[in-house]
Design a protein around this motif. Structure first.
Motif, PDB file in Angstrom:
ATOM      1  N   ALA A 339      -6.303  84.184   8.693  1.00  0.00           N
ATOM      2  CA  ALA A 339      -4.893  84.581   8.627  1.00  0.00           C
ATOM      3  C   ALA A 339      -3.981  83.361   8.706  1.00  0.00           C
ATOM      4  O   ALA A 339      -2.976  83.269   7.978  1.00  0.00           O
ATOM      5  CB  ALA A 339      -4.573  85.565   9.753  1.00  0.00           C
ATOM      6  N   VAL A 340      -4.313  82.417   9.580  1.00  0.00           N
ATOM      7  CA  VAL A 340      -3.525  81.184   9.667  1.00  0.00           C
ATOM      8  C   VAL A 340      -3.558  80.433   8.346  1.00  0.00           C
ATOM      9  O   VAL A 340      -2.527  79.975   7.825  1.00  0.00           O
ATOM     10  CB  VAL A 340      -4.041  80.307  10.824  1.00  0.00           C
ATOM     11  N   ALA A 341      -4.751  80.308   7.753  1.00  0.00           N
ATOM     12  CA  ALA A 341      -4.878  79.599   6.477  1.00  0.00           C
ATOM     13  C   ALA A 341      -4.108  80.302   5.364  1.00  0.00           C
ATOM     14  O   ALA A 341      -3.445  79.657   4.548  1.00  0.00           O
ATOM     15  CB  ALA A 341      -6.359  79.483   6.097  1.00  0.00           C
ATOM     16  N   TRP A 342      -4.154  81.608   5.327  1.00  0.00           N
ATOM     17  CA  TRP A 342      -3.473  82.345   4.270  1.00  0.00           C
ATOM     18  C   TRP A 342      -1.960  82.184   4.375  1.00  0.00           C
ATOM     19  O   TRP A 342      -1.278  81.972   3.371  1.00  0.00           O
ATOM     20  CB  TRP A 342      -3.860  83.815   4.339  1.00  0.00           C
ATOM     21  N   PHE A 343      -1.421  82.262   5.582  1.00  0.00           N
ATOM     22  CA  PHE A 343       0.025  82.132   5.736  1.00  0.00           C
ATOM     23  C   PHE A 343       0.491  80.706   5.459  1.00  0.00           C
ATOM     24  O   PHE A 343       1.617  80.504   4.996  1.00  0.00           O
ATOM     25  CB  PHE A 343       0.448  82.571   7.138  1.00  0.00           C
ATOM     26  N   ALA A 414      -8.672  75.713  13.914  1.00  0.00           N
ATOM     27  CA  ALA A 414      -8.644  74.419  13.235  1.00  0.00           C
ATOM     28  C   ALA A 414      -9.895  74.194  12.394  1.00  0.00           C
ATOM     29  O   ALA A 414      -9.808  73.750  11.241  1.00  0.00           O
ATOM     30  CB  ALA A 414      -8.474  73.292  14.258  1.00  0.00           C
ATOM     31  N   VAL A 415     -11.055  74.518  12.955  1.00  0.00           N
ATOM     32  CA  VAL A 415     -12.313  74.246  12.242  1.00  0.00           C
ATOM     33  C   VAL A 415     -12.460  75.147  11.023  1.00  0.00           C
ATOM     34  O   VAL A 415     -12.932  74.714   9.957  1.00  0.00           O
ATOM     35  CB  VAL A 415     -13.504  74.414  13.212  1.00  0.00           C
ATOM     36  N   ILE A 416     -12.062  76.387  11.136  1.00  0.00           N
ATOM     37  CA  ILE A 416     -12.192  77.313  10.005  1.00  0.00           C
ATOM     38  C   ILE A 416     -10.917  77.340   9.161  1.00  0.00           C
ATOM     39  O   ILE A 416     -10.976  77.480   7.936  1.00  0.00           O
ATOM     40  CB  ILE A 416     -12.533  78.722  10.510  1.00  0.00           C
ATOM     41  N   GLY A 417      -9.765  77.194   9.788  1.00  0.00           N
ATOM     42  CA  GLY A 417      -8.509  77.324   9.056  1.00  0.00           C
ATOM     43  C   GLY A 417      -8.241  76.185   8.098  1.00  0.00           C
ATOM     44  O   GLY A 417      -7.722  76.410   6.997  1.00  0.00           O
ATOM     45  N   ALA A 420     -10.446  76.502   4.928  1.00  0.00           N
ATOM     46  CA  ALA A 420     -10.005  77.699   4.208  1.00  0.00           C
ATOM     47  C   ALA A 420      -8.661  77.473   3.534  1.00  0.00           C
ATOM     48  O   ALA A 420      -8.443  77.922   2.401  1.00  0.00           O
ATOM     49  CB  ALA A 420      -9.926  78.877   5.166  1.00  0.00           C
ATOM     50  N   ALA A 421      -7.749  76.775   4.198  1.00  0.00           N
ATOM     51  CA  ALA A 421      -6.454  76.490   3.586  1.00  0.00           C
ATOM     52  C   ALA A 421      -6.597  75.596   2.362  1.00  0.00           C
ATOM     53  O   ALA A 421      -5.936  75.807   1.332  1.00  0.00           O
ATOM     54  CB  ALA A 421      -5.524  75.841   4.619  1.00  0.00           C
ATOM     55  N   LEU A 422      -7.466  74.595   2.432  1.00  0.00           N
ATOM     56  CA  LEU A 422      -7.675  73.722   1.271  1.00  0.00           C
ATOM     57  C   LEU A 422      -8.304  74.474   0.108  1.00  0.00           C
ATOM     58  O   LEU A 422      -7.926  74.278  -1.065  1.00  0.00           O
ATOM     59  CB  LEU A 422      -8.545  72.528   1.669  1.00  0.00           C
ATOM     60  N   LEU A 423      -9.261  75.342   0.390  1.00  0.00           N
ATOM     61  CA  LEU A 423      -9.887  76.116  -0.685  1.00  0.00           C
ATOM     62  C   LEU A 423      -8.896  77.099  -1.310  1.00  0.00           C
ATOM     63  O   LEU A 423      -8.856  77.267  -2.541  1.00  0.00           O
ATOM     64  CB  LEU A 423     -11.106  76.864  -0.135  1.00  0.00           C
ATOM     65  N   LEU A 424      -8.103  77.743  -0.484  1.00  0.00           N
ATOM     66  CA  LEU A 424      -7.094  78.657  -1.029  1.00  0.00           C
ATOM     67  C   LEU A 424      -6.048  77.899  -1.842  1.00  0.00           C
ATOM     68  O   LEU A 424      -5.563  78.401  -2.869  1.00  0.00           O
ATOM     69  CB  LEU A 424      -6.427  79.427   0.108  1.00  0.00           C
TER      70      LEU A 424
END
Length: 600
Positions: A339-343, A414-417, A420-424
């Motif tokens: 959710a953090v990465a998506w926002f 931080a480790v997952i977000g 995930a943010a870079l891939l998105l």
């Protein structure tokens, strides 16, 4: 009559505004205390076997109201004779006082701003309006006056407050809620930084780009924290569903009459946010303490828990090593990190903006890390108030440990977000052409303001999509349409559609038509004719059509138009037009050759 000078009126208005803010703080505290007192008195009246008289019930209500502010209570009546502390704050009960203090400060600041504007119109010095700091201090002082009175009244009751906890966290909580109310009344400004802060911080806060990045990080952190709370509540609901029998037995065993069961039900409802935070701490990994010698984590329940009999505690896992359903709780922090990465990516690479306006990978990583830090800090603060002692001895430690839960939330997000943010971001910035990307044209270069860090609302687009150019050069009419972008076959249509024909240049009208209008079959207006309208043939200028148009205009005017025949109007217009063509300047008189010349 004696007229007061402007300064005297200004001072009087300022004093009245401060007194009004003080009264608003007192009223806000009184509303919270009064509503809780009414609820406690209803339960006391309906109880068949009350333990004390109305004075004890009123003192208990005052103590519970102070507990909602974070104050620690002391229960002197115990079996061992040793006073037992009670520090577990029902978070649902705490929302009422916080909201009341926030609203009182907001209303006081707004009314003082209006008074200040009115006073500035009449006073030349411009210092008539009371400051926001005055509203904050007045509301906080009025609220704390009621807190002090309630603490003094609760002394000697079944639950009296600990004096050491009145300054922290009670006063801090009230001041924070009032400050948030004043900030809301001011429009929630971000900056400027305090004068005592470093110069680099002041320059960074003054930049629009920094404020927008900080706002994105704050929203992303709030989304991650909300996902953690929702996931924790889901874990508690699933666990209670699996142990519904034990929860029912605990509920029925605590009270035999309906008034006692209503009181237990209200207490359980007030502790639901605490249970959600306990579930979030369980999913993050550190878990929560069930006394001084037991800890519940997804790996299992170690030690012997000291559990009182309460319905919500039926969701505690059984002793022993954790199984696969316990390990499934780790999906909660994963969902929060996503959710953090998506926002973050929603602001880093918007779907309705060209790829040139997207954030760089470095900026995306920094904002994601800042959002993860905010999520960790928020989790630590909430879990710090979600637990507390409910007795002495083994029950002195009860609930999640904030200094373990906060860093765990930071590490998970931080480790997952970040990956995930870079891939998105890469997914959103891939080669355009899909329908959900809306075929946004790319910009070759940004403006100077964007390079300096100032984002502008309008950016010039240097060239269109490569696919659109290929479609415009080729034979668009015979090219098959794609099922995911059906409008592309329409853009290449030639002739009357307004776009370029195969192998030919686009018409002037088509060059000024937007792509969305061209896709929907938009046809621009042609140039207006230069000939007089009454000399042009066609059915539009016939007698019947003129009469119909005249009748329609007369009907729409509501009786304001005169009843003139359409043919007379047309004939008069034709005669006037012919006269105009015979003499373009009708007011000019004929020049007599023998007369005097024209006056210069």
């Amino acid at each position: 009559m004696t007229q007061r000078p402007p300064k005297v009126t200004v001072r009087r208005n300022r004093t009245l505004a401060l007194v009004s803010a003080l009264v608003k703080g007192v009223v806000a505290a009184g509303l919270g205390l009064g509503s809780l007192t009414v609820l406690v008195m209803v339960v006391w009246i309906s109880s068949p076997y009350p333990d004390s008289g109305p004075g004890g019930a009123l003192r208990a209500a005052a103590g519970i109201w102070l507990l909602a502010h974070g104050a620690g209570l002391v229960r002197p009546d115990t079996l061992s004779g040793v006073p037992a502390p009670v520090g577990l704050v029902p978070l649902l009960l705490a929302m009422g006082p916080v909201w009341l203090a926030h609203r009182a400060a907001r209303d006081a600041a707004e009314s003082q701003e209006e008074l200040g504007e009115g006073s500035r119109e009449g006073a030349r010095d411009g210092a008539a309006g009371p400051s926001r700091a005055g509203a904050f201090c007045a509301v906080t002082a009025g609220y704390l006056l009621v807190v002090a009175g309630a603490a003094a009244y609760a002394r000697g009751g079944p639950l009296y407050p600990d004096p050491d906890t009145l300054a922290f966290p009670v006063a801090v909580l009230v001041a924070g809620a009032a400050a948030a109310g004043v900030w809301t009344a001011a429009g929630r400004p971000f900056g400027p930084a305090p004068s005592w802060s470093p110069l680099a911080v002041q320059e960074a806060v003054a930049r629009t780009l920094f404020r927008r990045r900080s706002e994105a990080a704050f929203r992303s952190a709030a989304a991650g924290l909300t996902m953690l709370l929702g996931g924790g509540a889901l874990l508690v609901a699933v666990a209670l569903g699996r142990n519904a029998g034990a929860a029912q037995d605990a509920f029925l065993g605590l009270a035999g009459d309906w008034s006692g069961r209503v009181a237990v039900l209200l207490l359980a409802a007030a502790l639901v946010p605490n249970a959600a935070l306990w579930g979030a701490a369980y999913g993050l990994g550190p878990g929560f303490s069930l006394g001084t010698g037991a800890t519940a984590t997804p790996l299992g329940l170690d030690g012997t828990p000291a559990l009182p009999r309460f319905p919500l505690l039926a969701a505690v896992p059984d002793q022993g090593a954790g199984a696969l359903p316990n390990w499934a709780a780790l999906a909660v922090p994963v969902a929060a990190a996503l959710a953090v990465a998506w926002f973050v990516v929603r602001r880093a690479a918007p779907a309705d903006a060209p790829p040139a306006r997207a954030w760089s990978p470095r900026e995306t990583v920094l904002v994601t890390l800042l959002a993860a830090l905010g999520c960790g800090v928020g989790t630590a603060l909430l879990t710090a108030v979600a637990g507390g002692p409910i007795g002495s001895g083994a029950l002195s430690v009860f609930g999640p440990v904030w200094w373990l839960t906060g860093p765990a939330a930071l590490v998970w997000t931080a480790v997952i977000g970040v990956p995930a943010a870079l891939l998105l971001r890469l997914w959103r910035l891939r080669t355009p052409g899909w329908a959900w990307r809306r075929d946004v044209p790319e910009a070759d270069e940004l403006s100077v303001a964007e390079a300096d860090g100032e984002e502008e609302d309008e950016l010039s687009v240097a060239e269109a999509d490569r696919e659109e150019e290929e479609e415009g050069e080729g034979d668009g009419a015979g090219r098959p349409g794609r099922w995911w972008a059906p409008w592309r076959g329409r853009r290449a249509a030639a002739g009357e559609d307004g776009t370029a024909a195969p192998g030919g240049p686009a018409s002037p009208a088509a060059s000024s038509v937007p792509s969305s209008e061209a896709a929907s079959g938009f046809e621009p207006y042609d140039f207006l004719p230069t000939d007089p309208w009454h000399e042009k043939g066609g059915t539009w200028h016939g007698k019947e059509n003129r009469e119909a148009r005249w009748a329609s205009l007369k009907q729409g005017s509501g009786g304001l138009m005169a009843d003139f025949p359409a043919e007379r109007t047309a004939d008069r217009a034709g005669q006037n037009d012919r006269a105009d063509r015979a003499d373009p300047v009708p007011d000019r008189r004929a020049v007599d050759p023998d007369g005097p010349g024209a006056t210069p």
